[in-house]
Design a protein around this motif. Structure first.
Motif, mmCIF file in Angstrom:
data_model
loop_
_atom_site.group_PDB
_atom_site.id
_atom_site.type_symbol
_atom_site.label_atom_id
_atom_site.label_comp_id
_atom_site.label_asym_id
_atom_site.label_seq_id
_atom_site.Cartn_x
_atom_site.Cartn_y
_atom_site.Cartn_z
ATOM 1 N N GLN A 37 -1.712 10.915 -1.548
ATOM 2 C CA GLN A 37 -1.082 10.260 -0.397
ATOM 3 C C GLN A 37 -1.014 11.212 0.779
ATOM 4 O O GLN A 37 -1.187 10.816 1.913
ATOM 5 C CB GLN A 37 0.323 9.784 -0.761
ATOM 6 N N GLU A 66 0.831 -1.211 0.000
ATOM 7 C CA GLU A 66 0.000 0.000 0.000
ATOM 8 C C GLU A 66 0.865 1.260 0.000
ATOM 9 O O GLU A 66 0.611 2.202 -0.734
ATOM 10 C CB GLU A 66 -0.927 0.004 1.213
ATOM 11 N N SER A 95 1.058 1.721 -4.349
ATOM 12 C CA SER A 95 -0.368 1.997 -4.530
ATOM 13 C C SER A 95 -0.659 2.725 -5.835
ATOM 14 O O SER A 95 -1.762 2.650 -6.347
ATOM 15 C CB SER A 95 -0.904 2.819 -3.364
ATOM 16 N N ARG A 129 -0.966 5.849 -6.177
ATOM 17 C CA ARG A 129 -1.677 7.111 -5.947
ATOM 18 C C ARG A 129 -0.716 8.282 -6.119
ATOM 19 O O ARG A 129 0.430 8.214 -5.692
ATOM 20 C CB ARG A 129 -2.264 7.145 -4.534
#
Length: 161
Positions: A134, A123, A127, A129
């Protein structure tokens, strides 16, 4: 400095240079670095636990799981979904660690902990992102990096909320 958004990210530098800031307080860069530090601490603790599972003595694993739980709390709401997984097995892990002078976690707890720490590391590191998702405080920093990389210096920075 104001036009590029650097004054907001580096308020102490702006103040030293005599740039008058409209927004006072902590910089977005400081908030971003603090958040990244928390995530780094979480990843480090998860990796340490993975390594320690290979040992034959798991006497201090329960203490390390408690530290991992604290790191989850500090890392932000994205990681809060891991808290119930820790809470569900912590008592059993603690009891297993207190059974003898050289305790070893049962296989099912070792598997649970290995899966948990792998999920946390995945994660945090993979991830996909964007930085601004984040750490929401990093939106101005992310905006600045995007403007610098695209060469759009004339665009106004996104206002901090």
């Amino acid at each position: 400095m104001i036009r590029t958004g650097l004054a907001e990210m580096f308020p102490k530098s702006a103040e030293h240079l005599g740039v008058d800031l409209v927004i006072r307080g902590r910089s977005s860069l400081e908030a971003h670095l603090r958040q990244m530090s928390s995530i780094n601490q979480l990843v480090s603790m998860a990796l340490q636990l993975q390594n320690d599972l290979r040992l034959t003595n798991h006497k201090f694993i329960a203490h390390q799981i408690a530290l991992l739980y604290q790191c989850i709390n500090q890392a932000g709401r994205v990681y809060s979904r891991f808290k119930p997984r820790v809470e569900e097995h912590f008592v059993a892990a603690k009891e297993a660690c207190n059974e003898s002078e050289e305790p070893t976690l049962p296989t099912e707890l070792q598997t649970w902990l290995a899966d948990l720490t792998t999920d946390i590391v995945s994660e945090a590191l993979f991830s996909g992102r964007p930085m601004s998702q984040q750490t929401p405080e990093a939106a101005p920093l992310s905006d600045y990096i995007n403007r610098v990389s695209s060469g759009n210096w004339d665009e106004q920075p996104v206002a901090a909320s």
